[in-house]
Write a protein that holds these residues in place. Structure first.
Motif, PDB file in Angstrom:
ATOM      1  N   LEU A  38       0.845  -1.192   0.000  1.00  0.00           N
ATOM      2  CA  LEU A  38       0.000   0.000   0.000  1.00  0.00           C
ATOM      3  C   LEU A  38       0.879   1.239   0.000  1.00  0.00           C
ATOM      4  N   VAL A  48      -8.622  -1.329   3.053  1.00  0.00           N
ATOM      5  CA  VAL A  48      -8.042  -2.360   2.183  1.00  0.00           C
ATOM      6  C   VAL A  48      -7.155  -3.272   3.007  1.00  0.00           C
ATOM      7  N   GLU A  49      -6.352  -2.706   3.902  1.00  0.00           N
ATOM      8  CA  GLU A  49      -5.482  -3.507   4.761  1.00  0.00           C
ATOM      9  C   GLU A  49      -6.296  -4.487   5.606  1.00  0.00           C
ATOM     10  N   ARG A  51      -9.227  -5.780   5.047  1.00  0.00           N
ATOM     11  CA  ARG A  51      -9.778  -6.861   4.230  1.00  0.00           C
ATOM     12  C   ARG A  51      -8.694  -7.820   3.741  1.00  0.00           C
TER      13      ARG A  51
END
Length: 75
Positions: A38, A48-49, A51
């Motif tokens: 990322l 996002v991290e 998930r």
């Protein structure tokens, strides 16, 4: 990860004809133990991290430009 297979399906118009937004012709079962990088760590990247970790992925977070010492959890 079958990128060539998906590219071929897209060129053949399969994506446009798919009943769902995404093509699901090839299973994606190799997320576990994969690495996701990322760049930036705002609200979207944090989601996002979260998930990605739920799928068993290792997440690398970039450090800000010009920093001489990385904070814990950053690369």
């Amino acid at each position: 990860r079958n990128l060539l297979g998906y590219a071929r399906l897209v060129q053949q118009g399969s994506w446009q004809r798919a009943p769902h937004f995404a093509l699901q012709d090839y299973p994606i079962d190799n997320l576990s133990r994969s690495v996701l990088g990322l760049i930036g760590y705002g609200r979207l990247a944090r989601q996002v991290e979260e998930r990605a970790k739920a799928f068993g992925m290792k997440v690398l977070i970039s450090e800000d430009k010009g920093v001489t010492k990385c904070r814990p959890g950053r690369t």
